[in-house]
Design a protein around this motif. Structure first.
Motif, mmCIF file in Angstrom:
data_model
loop_
_atom_site.group_PDB
_atom_site.id
_atom_site.type_symbol
_atom_site.label_atom_id
_atom_site.label_comp_id
_atom_site.label_asym_id
_atom_site.label_seq_id
_atom_site.Cartn_x
_atom_site.Cartn_y
_atom_site.Cartn_z
ATOM 1 N N ASN A 76 0.836 -1.185 0.000
ATOM 2 C CA ASN A 76 0.000 0.000 0.000
ATOM 3 C C ASN A 76 0.879 1.247 0.000
ATOM 4 O OD1 ASN A 76 -2.160 1.994 0.896
ATOM 5 N ND2 ASN A 76 -3.352 0.100 0.977
ATOM 6 N N ALA A 77 0.463 2.282 0.702
ATOM 7 C CA ALA A 77 1.158 3.564 0.658
ATOM 8 C C ALA A 77 2.408 3.565 1.522
ATOM 9 C CB ALA A 77 0.218 4.682 1.112
ATOM 10 N N GLY A 78 3.287 4.503 1.210
ATOM 11 C CA GLY A 78 4.420 4.836 2.051
ATOM 12 C C GLY A 78 4.433 6.334 2.231
ATOM 13 N N PHE A 96 1.330 7.049 -2.971
ATOM 14 C CA PHE A 96 0.880 5.806 -3.597
ATOM 15 C C PHE A 96 0.630 6.056 -5.076
ATOM 16 C CE2 PHE A 96 -2.400 2.661 -4.762
ATOM 17 C CZ PHE A 96 -1.797 1.505 -4.298
ATOM 18 N N GLY A 97 1.108 5.149 -5.913
ATOM 19 C CA GLY A 97 0.859 5.256 -7.341
ATOM 20 C C GLY A 97 1.414 6.513 -7.969
ATOM 21 N N GLY A 98 2.513 7.031 -7.424
ATOM 22 C CA GLY A 98 3.120 8.222 -7.978
ATOM 23 C C GLY A 98 2.482 9.522 -7.535
ATOM 24 N N VAL A 137 -11.499 7.509 -1.651
ATOM 25 C CA VAL A 137 -10.592 7.413 -0.507
ATOM 26 C C VAL A 137 -11.370 7.193 0.782
ATOM 27 C CG1 VAL A 137 -10.510 9.913 -0.110
ATOM 28 C CG2 VAL A 137 -8.622 8.483 0.646
ATOM 29 N N GLY A 138 -12.570 7.793 0.863
ATOM 30 C CA GLY A 138 -13.325 7.744 2.106
ATOM 31 C C GLY A 138 -13.762 6.347 2.509
ATOM 32 N N VAL A 139 -14.262 5.563 1.564
ATOM 33 C CA VAL A 139 -14.713 4.210 1.905
ATOM 34 C C VAL A 139 -13.542 3.334 2.319
ATOM 35 C CG1 VAL A 139 -15.770 2.104 0.981
ATOM 36 C CG2 VAL A 139 -16.808 4.330 0.510
ATOM 37 N N THR A 214 -7.250 -2.806 -10.108
ATOM 38 C CA THR A 214 -6.464 -1.720 -9.518
ATOM 39 C C THR A 214 -7.333 -0.980 -8.531
ATOM 40 O OG1 THR A 214 -7.109 -0.176 -11.276
ATOM 41 C CG2 THR A 214 -5.069 -1.410 -11.593
ATOM 42 N N GLU A 215 -6.693 -0.213 -7.653
ATOM 43 C CA GLU A 215 -7.414 0.537 -6.633
ATOM 44 C C GLU A 215 -7.563 1.988 -7.033
ATOM 45 O OE1 GLU A 215 -5.557 0.165 -2.885
ATOM 46 O OE2 GLU A 215 -5.954 -1.987 -2.701
ATOM 47 N N PRO A 216 -8.751 2.583 -6.737
ATOM 48 C CA PRO A 216 -8.831 4.028 -6.964
ATOM 49 C C PRO A 216 -8.070 4.763 -5.887
ATOM 50 C CG PRO A 216 -10.802 3.293 -5.847
ATOM 51 C CD PRO A 216 -9.956 2.067 -6.102
ATOM 52 N N GLU A 217 -7.587 5.908 -6.207
ATOM 53 C CA GLU A 217 -6.898 6.726 -5.207
ATOM 54 C C GLU A 217 -7.164 8.185 -5.496
ATOM 55 O OE1 GLU A 217 -2.547 7.523 -6.025
ATOM 56 O OE2 GLU A 217 -2.831 5.562 -6.908
ATOM 57 N N ALA A 218 -7.150 8.968 -4.454
ATOM 58 C CA ALA A 218 -7.358 10.404 -4.630
ATOM 59 C C ALA A 218 -6.052 11.072 -4.920
ATOM 60 C CB ALA A 218 -7.985 10.986 -3.372
#
Length: 218
Positions: A76-78, A96-98, A137-139, A214-218
């Motif tokens: 996940n994120a760093g 995350f994801g650039g 992101v909220g969910v 893939t996961e959505p991200e804000a």
């Protein structure tokens, strides 16, 4: 443990808010989630910041969990720990994801427990916001904070496979539906077009309840 989750009651434990922001002249969207947990603030702080305890309800973490240190959540994120005022609040970057966004977690005493406030601020592509709104992101945070609540209530480790299966079960889908709807309502309260916000909430529901690639991200 997940069999004890009431989706209506659990979704209702969270209050959700959406704001507009700006960082260095760049517009941002801010998702705010609040939930009150039974128990002492020190214990909740430990659950949120201990490298040994985080995997018990969230994800394994590596790195240096002190100001200026870098952390990495498995798969996940760093990011960087920007500020830490134990046991009241901390700020981290969420990379995350650039993309880089910012998370602030604050703990305050409340009747019968401790209130956690999580603020996630991100520069968001307008097309992505139209598609998913704040629920993207909220969910994700809603589900994480459900896992935290299970851990705090039982003192046990969460079973990641069981929790994922619950998310896709009828009860879990109902929870995500309620959370997505509430995030849409928060966006409407912040001035978003109602039809657009509700449509984005439906797409968020589909995303989280039909396993994506893939996961959505804000």
């Amino acid at each position: 443990m997940t069999t004890t989750i009431d989706p209506v009651a659990t979704a209702g434990l969270m209050t959700r808010e959406v704001r507009d922001g700006s960082r260095d002249g760049v517009p941002t969207k801010i998702a705010v989630a609040r939930r009150t947990y039974a128990g002492e603030r020190d214990d909740l702080w430990n659950a949120l910041t201990s490298a040994e305890r985080l995997p018990r309800w969230f994800l394994p973490i590596d790195g240096e969990l002190s100001v200026g240190g870098r952390y990495q959540l498995k798969g996940n994120a760093g990011g960087t720990v920007e500020r830490c005022d134990a046991p009241e609040s901390f700020n981290i970057t969420w990379e995350f994801g650039g993309q880089v966004s910012w998370v602030t977690v604050s703990l305050s005493p409340a009747d019968g427990g401790t209130t956690l406030e999580l603020v996630h601020e991100a520069p968001v592509d307008p097309d992505f916001w139209t598609q998913y709104g704040p629920g993207a992101v909220g969910v994700g945070w809603d589900l994480a904070l459900v896992g935290l609540g299970l851990h705090l209530a039982t003192g046990s480790d969460n079973d990641a496979t069981e929790f994922e299966e619950w998310t896709l079960s009828p009860v879990g889908v109902e929870f995500v539906r309620l959370a997505s709807t509430d995030w849409a309502d928060a966006a409407i309260a912040a001035g978003e077009d109602a039809d657009q916000a509700r449509a984005a909430g439906e797409r968020t529901l589909a995303f989280y309840t039909v396993p994506p690639t893939t996961e959505p991200e804000a």
